[in-house]
Design a protein around this motif. Structure first.
Motif, mmCIF file in Angstrom:
data_model
loop_
_atom_site.group_PDB
_atom_site.id
_atom_site.type_symbol
_atom_site.label_atom_id
_atom_site.label_comp_id
_atom_site.label_asym_id
_atom_site.label_seq_id
_atom_site.Cartn_x
_atom_site.Cartn_y
_atom_site.Cartn_z
ATOM 1 N N VAL C 277 1.000 -0.863 0.092
ATOM 2 C CA VAL C 277 0.216 -0.147 0.108
ATOM 3 C C VAL C 277 0.447 1.097 0.183
ATOM 4 O O VAL C 277 2.407 1.636 0.157
ATOM 5 C CB VAL C 277 -0.875 0.251 1.480
ATOM 6 N N ASP C 278 0.885 2.683 -0.375
ATOM 7 C CA ASP C 278 1.403 3.779 -0.724
ATOM 8 C C ASP C 278 1.771 4.350 0.318
ATOM 9 O O ASP C 278 2.298 4.733 1.044
ATOM 10 C CB ASP C 278 0.900 4.382 -1.521
ATOM 11 N N GLY C 279 0.518 4.108 1.405
ATOM 12 C CA GLY C 279 0.962 4.999 2.810
ATOM 13 C C GLY C 279 -0.622 4.632 3.672
ATOM 14 O O GLY C 279 -1.655 3.687 3.545
ATOM 15 N N TYR C 280 -0.985 5.388 4.679
ATOM 16 C CA TYR C 280 -1.886 4.600 5.824
ATOM 17 C C TYR C 280 -2.578 5.835 6.621
ATOM 18 O O TYR C 280 -1.706 7.467 6.385
ATOM 19 C CB TYR C 280 -1.070 3.981 7.017
ATOM 20 N N PHE C 281 -3.721 6.250 6.250
ATOM 21 C CA PHE C 281 -4.152 7.348 7.510
ATOM 22 C C PHE C 281 -4.811 7.003 8.755
ATOM 23 O O PHE C 281 -5.433 5.881 9.052
ATOM 24 C CB PHE C 281 -5.713 7.810 6.867
ATOM 25 N N TRP C 282 -4.552 7.357 9.998
ATOM 26 C CA TRP C 282 -4.702 7.193 11.263
ATOM 27 C C TRP C 282 -5.266 8.154 11.706
ATOM 28 O O TRP C 282 -5.270 9.425 12.219
ATOM 29 C CB TRP C 282 -3.006 7.392 11.911
ATOM 30 N N ALA C 283 -6.327 7.755 12.320
ATOM 31 C CA ALA C 283 -7.154 8.079 13.405
ATOM 32 C C ALA C 283 -7.607 7.685 14.660
ATOM 33 O O ALA C 283 -8.398 7.303 14.605
ATOM 34 C CB ALA C 283 -8.307 8.975 12.485
ATOM 35 N N VAL C 284 -6.628 7.629 15.305
ATOM 36 C CA VAL C 284 -6.597 7.035 16.919
ATOM 37 C C VAL C 284 -6.149 8.094 17.859
ATOM 38 O O VAL C 284 -5.241 8.346 17.841
ATOM 39 C CB VAL C 284 -5.094 5.453 16.864
ATOM 40 N N GLY C 285 -6.817 8.190 18.906
ATOM 41 C CA GLY C 285 -6.430 9.470 20.063
ATOM 42 C C GLY C 285 -6.383 8.776 21.076
ATOM 43 O O GLY C 285 -6.465 7.229 21.249
ATOM 44 N N GLY C 286 -6.453 9.197 21.889
ATOM 45 C CA GLY C 286 -5.780 9.000 23.477
ATOM 46 C C GLY C 286 -4.755 8.321 23.857
ATOM 47 O O GLY C 286 -3.801 8.667 22.626
ATOM 48 N N THR C 287 -4.145 7.209 24.099
ATOM 49 C CA THR C 287 -3.329 7.001 24.435
ATOM 50 C C THR C 287 -2.625 6.029 23.311
ATOM 51 O O THR C 287 -2.203 5.313 22.625
ATOM 52 C CB THR C 287 -3.684 5.679 25.553
ATOM 53 N N GLY C 288 -4.375 5.704 23.059
ATOM 54 C CA GLY C 288 -3.922 4.726 21.136
ATOM 55 C C GLY C 288 -3.396 5.590 20.647
ATOM 56 O O GLY C 288 -2.779 4.798 19.673
ATOM 57 N N THR C 289 -3.113 7.065 20.191
ATOM 58 C CA THR C 289 -2.191 7.048 19.153
ATOM 59 C C THR C 289 -0.287 6.887 18.928
ATOM 60 O O THR C 289 -0.181 5.874 17.890
ATOM 61 C CB THR C 289 -2.273 8.864 19.293
ATOM 62 N N GLN C 290 0.216 6.746 19.809
ATOM 63 C CA GLN C 290 1.695 6.198 20.292
ATOM 64 C C GLN C 290 1.744 4.390 20.120
ATOM 65 O O GLN C 290 1.802 4.115 20.087
ATOM 66 C CB GLN C 290 1.527 6.542 21.611
ATOM 67 N N ALA C 291 0.008 3.673 20.669
ATOM 68 C CA ALA C 291 0.288 2.695 21.102
ATOM 69 C C ALA C 291 0.569 2.053 20.237
ATOM 70 O O ALA C 291 1.111 0.949 19.190
ATOM 71 C CB ALA C 291 -1.250 2.107 22.339
ATOM 72 N N ALA C 292 -0.882 2.341 19.436
ATOM 73 C CA ALA C 292 -1.475 1.743 17.781
ATOM 74 C C ALA C 292 0.249 2.039 16.612
ATOM 75 O O ALA C 292 0.512 1.123 16.057
ATOM 76 C CB ALA C 292 -2.007 2.653 16.999
ATOM 77 N N LEU C 293 0.532 3.561 16.765
ATOM 78 C CA LEU C 293 1.536 3.437 15.689
ATOM 79 C C LEU C 293 3.060 2.764 16.325
ATOM 80 O O LEU C 293 3.676 2.117 15.644
ATOM 81 C CB LEU C 293 2.567 4.850 15.588
ATOM 82 N N GLU C 294 3.295 2.178 17.622
ATOM 83 C CA GLU C 294 4.739 1.494 18.018
ATOM 84 C C GLU C 294 4.027 -0.173 18.073
ATOM 85 O O GLU C 294 4.879 -0.857 17.441
ATOM 86 C CB GLU C 294 4.200 1.572 19.902
ATOM 87 N N ALA C 295 2.555 -0.380 17.543
ATOM 88 C CA ALA C 295 2.251 -1.641 17.281
ATOM 89 C C ALA C 295 3.162 -1.893 15.774
ATOM 90 O O ALA C 295 2.637 -3.003 15.858
ATOM 91 C CB ALA C 295 0.795 -2.114 17.530
ATOM 92 N N PHE C 296 2.544 -0.920 15.088
ATOM 93 C CA PHE C 296 3.012 -0.689 13.657
ATOM 94 C C PHE C 296 4.620 -0.840 13.816
ATOM 95 O O PHE C 296 4.837 -1.783 12.340
ATOM 96 C CB PHE C 296 1.834 0.653 13.184
ATOM 97 N N VAL C 297 4.758 -0.555 14.685
ATOM 98 C CA VAL C 297 6.827 -0.305 14.058
ATOM 99 C C VAL C 297 7.260 -1.970 14.988
ATOM 100 O O VAL C 297 8.100 -2.315 13.589
ATOM 101 C CB VAL C 297 7.560 0.424 15.025
#
Lengths: 360, 368, 503
Positions: C277-297
């Motif tokens: 996929v060319d890219g990702y759009f994120w709309a996860v808030g609260g503690t989720g913003t970083q938790a989801a990005l870290e899970a992505f990494v």
């Protein structure tokens, strides 16, 4: 209606017993059948699910399994303190989530202070001490607050389970409000130490060592807890107290002191969990309720007061959390969270007091 | 019977009811239609917690979930063109029956599932039910979804806010009387037996789990009635309406009033609602550093104080005060280390003051 | 004897209860029933009671020679830290435009003094204290309107609250409502209360411009979306999907983790891999913003910034532990742009905030005290500020007449001059706004990740060229579908360089 309900069964004892065993055997059979179906589904069928059946996508299966076990490690650390306190003192500490969140906030602030900055923190800058020291400080703060709460509000009403649950509930309300006031509503996060932030390959899938580190910490905590309970005099007293408190008192042991220590350790474990949770998932207003709930689910499955039960409950709950979104058919994967209920229903139908629990 | 009719209890009961009946004529619109209507609705819901706790030894946190379930079901059934929900477009009173039937059926199922647990286990299990209920309504989009169901109006004869007040009053009285009467039926007495000593009751041949399940079902039905009043009053319901914090609020209401007195539920609801609305208007609160934005701290401290002073809540405090005045040196002093209040003076059948601790462990295991 | 004693206690209990009732009822009666406000006037009544019209005229005659303003804030819940910001926004608007002064220089909760437009005073009658739930905000707004007799209400703060308040507005046509910063579509698009005005954008609007830039400038053909499974996540996603697909891109997967998810790994696994996929759009808030990005990494590989875009949750202040790998990501807009945007009106606005208060405890500083301008530059306070300015402008238009009809018709026709861009309303009384799109970049000097504004999308309205309307479903997990459509602002983006729009 009521008379019919109240009537004693006229049948003889033998019949009643066999009837009863049939009644109780049925849910058991259903539970085993359900478990077998789930295993078969995940391994071979899992049609139209995001992950696909395990036999055709073993890498994904192994990673999901590891996700389940590593998350279960975190669940165990948090829930073990809850179950330890209940096991000995019959206190359901509804403030467990608040102690978790308090430790998380304190640990985050200590880490920020040690690193000298609160933004754009890269894992490489975080030494192992920059993680361990904040964790211990946070856990100690939680433990001390827990001890103070116990001494002020719980010491003198030992044995009144509901009253204690409601007192700790009120404390939760106050602490949540005060933490919102002092730490603000923004989500905060602790950074894992750089030395454990690596990635490995598992069957072609990338996997983070931080998750394995989290599991290692959990195993360490579990091992220390086991040693403490099984290899020290204090542990001996606690285990005896769980079984028969009156007898322990009669032997002239200062159980009040043991209670205080146990509560201290239970709150300390909540604090360790808080620092780990803040590194894994972040901390914000509302995390306290989420983690109290996680602890409750774990101990309800595993059985209140049993450390073994906390291990089993964490594993089962972790499995559902990891497997449900991956192995439900795609159009139902939004309902993954509801599957937790199915797990609870199955366990309770077979064992009303949890897998390793027993009636009060 | 005649003696009862003339007893001070009945007189007081009638006096309070009479006052509530004429209240719309003397109180302001906000007081009647907001404060008192909300008090009656919350009180009725909290009374089901009190009923289960006082007569069944089960402190339930699932009552608000059942309350909300009825509300959601009513909204789904009655609306025709709402942006969310099933939009079944049924006749209002059919929808009422449907909503209550669903709430009652779910109560029976959950009650049966948890009927072998009591006390603290029951509390935690019902908390989990409450959270599951929240998740179901938040996730299953066809019946609600995260933004909930809006624009719900009461069924036909209830067209004005004061009608709703009277409906809440009528149903509160009805609920109170039903719960009181049930406690005196053979079923109710058996239930109290189950509360006090399940083992003995089981060996006497009573079906302990069935009694608990049925009590839970009845409480679920009445919680559903309160839930209907609530959506009529509030006009909307969403998953957060049955989230963890309002769930705890309902328990707090029951606790403030006194978790072993049915009347206490309404008293607690009144205190909670009134505090919520009027506390911030008091001139001194600012000066002691408590602004309205720290209201939760005040509520928390209030509950803590009540639980520390008297686990019997405000009704317990009142009872104790009048007791103390009456016979300062007598048997009330028997409040021992476990915080028990001696209640031998109570007419057991009528006013079972259940100990907040005894409901969970058989007397043989009592800790001293 | 026993019987008598028990009854005695109950008697005491009941009489105390009755006494409390009487005291409360009477106190309430004296204090809160102003002359002319008929007791029967209330929400349920108004729906179909024609006779009420008389009473309403009464209200207008006796009561409305002043603005009795109620503010709906949030003092609990996830945005509890921003309570002070909401009142501060309104107060600052009145200080700047209605001659008000503030009694305290370190808190905004004390309100203001001496606000007046054409001789009509604006009094603060109460501040509602929400907790991010519709039920609570309904109770608060009822208290402001039915007890404190507010005739204008500014608020609420969040999306689902907005729906509830708009529904309430529909039943109380004599009260004028100005949204604080509620970011859902429904209050204006679907409820359409004629007395509910919104001088700011919403979740979909704030992500306008991203699809155009990412597809036409960055060359994304395909994208995956991960967003919170509730209305704000859905609405943000809807804005992104409508435009990205509108200009010819394809959204290949949408993942919605439930609110309160702690372990995002199973949801991240459902996303396509970075090479698919060319890219990702994120709309996860609260503690989720970083938790989801870290899970992505953890599962998908290191972040490469230009493969990611997010809604306003992608704020470097919120994402404090992500490290610089996220630099390059595009970020959707909010009511106010990032701090790098330079315009004289903005400097003036921020300076006025600092002149008014020495410092304020604000949510953006994690509840710590900060300069008032720090709070003022963030969208929450700015949204309330915009509403306050709109109210003053509306009153000026009516010559100070705050009665519902003239005020509401004046508000509907306003174009309000505001520091971050003028705002007019569409037919549904929702703002047509300018959206600032920004990018996370590494600051050369400090090495820290900062937010840099890259484009200004002028005059975005909430219908998205007909994608959303009163008849379409609310944004959900699968609405809108991915299809091409014409959006009026595509191609009109104004580049922003070093904080200056290149007109």
């Amino acid at each position: 209606m009521s008379t019919a309900v109240g009537q004693a069964p006229q049948a003889g004892d033998g019949t009643a017993d066999s009837k009863r065993s049939v009644v109780y055997a049925l849910p058991k059979a259903v539970a085993y059948a359900a478990a077998a179906f789930v295993v078969v589904w995940v391994l071979f069928i899992a049609g139209d699910s995001p992950a696909g059946p395990a036999v055709s996508n073993p890498g994904r299966f192994v990673v999901t399994l590891l996700d389940a076990i590593t998350f279960a490690g975190l669940l165990f650390v948090v829930a073990s303190g809850f179950t330890l306190i209940f096991g000995l003192m019959r206190t359901v500490n509804m403030a467990h989530g608040s102690l978790f969140l308090l430790a998380a906030f304190v640990a985050i602030n200590v880490q920020h202070a040690m690193l000298g900055k609160s933004r754009n923190i890269v894992a490489d800058e975080v030494g192992i001490l920059d993680w361990v020291v904040p964790m211990l400080v946070g856990a100690l703060v939680a433990a001390c607050v827990g001890l103070i709460l116990q001494q002020l509000f719980l010491r003198w009403n030992q044995g009144q389970e509901l009253r204690q649950a409601l007192i700790t509930l009120a404390i939760t309300v106050i602490m949540a409000d005060q933490m919102l006031n002092h730490f603000g509503g923004l989500a905060l996060r602790m950074t894992w130490p750089g030395s454990v932030t690596h990635f490995i390959e598992i069957l072609g899938q990338r996997y983070a060592t931080t998750r394995l580190f989290m599991l290692a910490v959990a195993v360490l905590v579990g091992a220390l807890l086991w040693l403490w309970l099984n290899r020290t005099r204090m542990g001996l007293v606690i285990r005896a107290g769980v079984d028969d408190e009156t007898m322990v008192r009669a032997l002239g042991i200062n159980i009040t002191f043991v209670f205080a220590v146990t509560f201290f350790v239970g709150a300390f474990l909540a604090g360790i969990g808080g620092a780990m949770g803040a590194s894994f998932a972040g901390a914000a207003t509302g995390s306290d309720g989420d983690w109290l709930l996680n602890s409750l689910v774990v101990v309800i499955i595993g059985g209140l007061g049993s450390i073994k039960g906390a291990v089993a409950g964490s594993l089962l709950y972790g499995m559902v959390i990891a497997f449900a979104p991956a192995y439900l058919p795609s159009r139902y994967s939004f309902y993954a969270i509801i599957l937790t209920f199915v797990l609870l229903a199955v366990v309770l139908a077979v064992r009303p007091y949890g897998l390793f629990g027993r009636p009060a | 019977m005649t003696r009862q009719l003339r007893s001070p209890t009945t007189i007081a009961f009638v006096a309070v009811v009479a006052l509530l009946v004429v209240l719309p004529a003397i109180g302001s619109s906000f007081f009647v239609n907001f404060i008192m209507t909300r008090t009656l609705i919350l009180g009725l819901a909290a009374a089901t917690i009190v009923f289960l706790s006082a007569y069944g030894g089960m402190v339930s946190l699932a009552q608000l979930m059942l309350f909300g379930t009825a509300g959601f079901m009513f909204g789904n059934a009655v609306l025709e063109a709402s942006p969310r929900g099933l939009n079944l477009g049924w006749a209002p009173w059919t929808a009422v029956v449907f909503a209550l039937a669903v709430a009652t059926a779910i109560a029976f199922l959950l009650g049966a599932l948890s009927s072998r647990t009591t006390g603290i286990y029951f509390l935690m299990l019902t908390l989990v039910y409450a959270v599951i209920g929240y998740n179901v309504f938040a996730q299953v989009v066809p019946i609600s979804g995260p933004s909930g169901i809006t624009r719900i109006t009461p069924p036909p004869p209830i067209t004005q806010a004061t009608h709703l007040y009277y409906a809440a009053l009528l149903l509160s009285i009805g609920g109170y009387v039903v719960l009181k009467l049930v406690a005196r039926t053979p079923f109710g007495l058996a239930l109290q037996g189950v509360r006090d000593d399940p083992v003995r009751m089981a060996s006497l041949g009573f079906r302990v789990p069935l009694h608990r399940a049925l009590a839970f079902t009845l409480a679920g039905f009445i919680a559903g009635v309160a839930g209907l009043l609530n959506v009529w009053w509030n006009g909307q319901i969403d998953p957060a309406s049955i989230g963890i914090s309002p769930t705890l609020v309902l328990l707090i209401v029951a606790v403030i009033g006194g978790i072993s007195h049915l009347e206490g539920a309404w008293l607690g609801a009144f205190v909670y609602v009134a505090a919520n609305s009027y506390l911030r208007a008091l001139p001194f609160v600012d000066r002691i550093g408590i602004t309205e934005d720290r209201f939760n701290t005040v509520i928390g401290a209030l509950v803590l104080l009540i639980m520390v002073l008297s686990p019997e809540g405000l009704s317990g405090v009142i009872q104790r005060l009048s007791n103390e005045g009456r016979r300062r040196f007598s048997r009330f002093s028997s409040r021992d280390g476990t915080g028990r209040v001696d209640t031998s003076g109570d007419d057991a059948g009528e006013s079972p003051v259940v100990m907040i601790d005894s409901s969970t462990s058989p007397p043989t295991e009592e800790r001293k | 004897m026993k019987q008598a004693k028990t009854s005695g206690r109950r008697l005491v209990a009941s009489s105390l209860f009755a006494l409390a009732l009487i005291v409360a009822a009477c106190a309430d009666d004296d204090a809160d029933a102003p002359p002319g406000l008929d007791d029967s006037e209330d929400a349920v009544d108004d729906v179909d009671d024609a006779d009420d019209a008389d009473d309403d005229v009464d209200v207008a005659d006796d009561g409305d020679d002043e603005v009795r303003l109620g503010i709906l804030g949030q003092c609990e819940g996830p945005f509890g830290g921003f309570h002070e910001d909401t009142v501060a926004g309104v107060a600052l608007a009145l200080v700047n435009h209605a001659g008000a002064t503030v009694p305290s220089d370190d808190t905004a909760l004390d309100g203001w003094e001496g606000a007046e437009v054409n001789g009509t005073p604006i009094e603060l009658v109460g501040v509602g204290c929400g907790d991010d739930t519709p039920d609570r905000i309904l109770a608060e707004v009822r208290q402001l309107v039915e007890q404190n007799d507010a005739n204008v209400v500014i608020g609420p703060l969040s999306g689902d609250e907005g729906i509830a308040v708009a529904e309430y507005a529909l039943q109380n046509p004599d009260v004028t409502f100005l949204s604080g910063i509620a970011g859902s579509q429904e209050p204006t698009l679907e409820v359409q209360a004629p007395n509910f005005f919104r001088f700011h954008g919403e979740g979909a609007i704030w992500n306008a411009g991203l699809g155009d830039i990412l597809h036409n400038q960055e060359g994304w053909e395909t994208a995956a979306v991960i967003a919170d499974d509730y209305s704000f996540g859905h609405t943000s996603t809807a804005g992104f999907v409508a435009e990205f697909c509108g200009v010819g891109g394809e959204v290949t997967s949408r993942v919605f983790p439930p609110l309160g998810t702690t372990d995002y790994s199973s949801y991240i696994a459902q996303l396509p891999d970075p090479d698919e996929v060319d890219g990702y759009f994120w709309a996860v808030g609260g503690t989720g913003t970083q938790a989801a990005l870290e899970a992505f990494v953890d599962a998908k590989g290191d972040l490469t910034g230009d493969q990611h875009a997010g809604n306003l949750f992608f704020n470097p202040d919120l994402a404090q532990a992500l490290g610089p790998d996220i630099a390059g990501a595009y970020v959707g807009g909010f009511a106010s742009p990032p701090g790098d945007v330079q315009m004289p009106a903005i400097d003036e606005y921020l300076a006025s905030a600092d002149e008014t208060w020495d410092s304020l405890p604000t949510g953006i500083a994690g509840g710590e005290r900060a300069d008032a301008s720090a709070a003022a530059s963030f969208g929450f306070m700015y949204g309330y500020y915009s509403a306050g300015v709109a109210l003053v402008d509306g009153l000026a238009e009516t010559g100070g007449d705050p009665s519902p009809e003239p005020l509401q018709s004046a508000l509907g026709g306003l174009s309000v001059e505001l520091p971050y861009g003028d705002i007019a309303l569409d037919d549904n009384r929702s703002g047509i706004v300018d959206v600032f799109i920004s990018r996370l970049t590494v600051d050369d000097e400090s090495g820290e990740v900062v937010q840099e504004t890259v484009a200004l999308i002028p005059e975005v309205d909430q219908t998205f060229g007909g994608t959303f309307g009163a008849d379409t479903p609310a944004p959900s997990r699968d609405f809108p579908p991915c299809e091409e459509r014409d959006l009026p602002w595509v191609g009109n983006a104004i580049p922003v360089e070093d904080g200056v729009p290149q007109q």
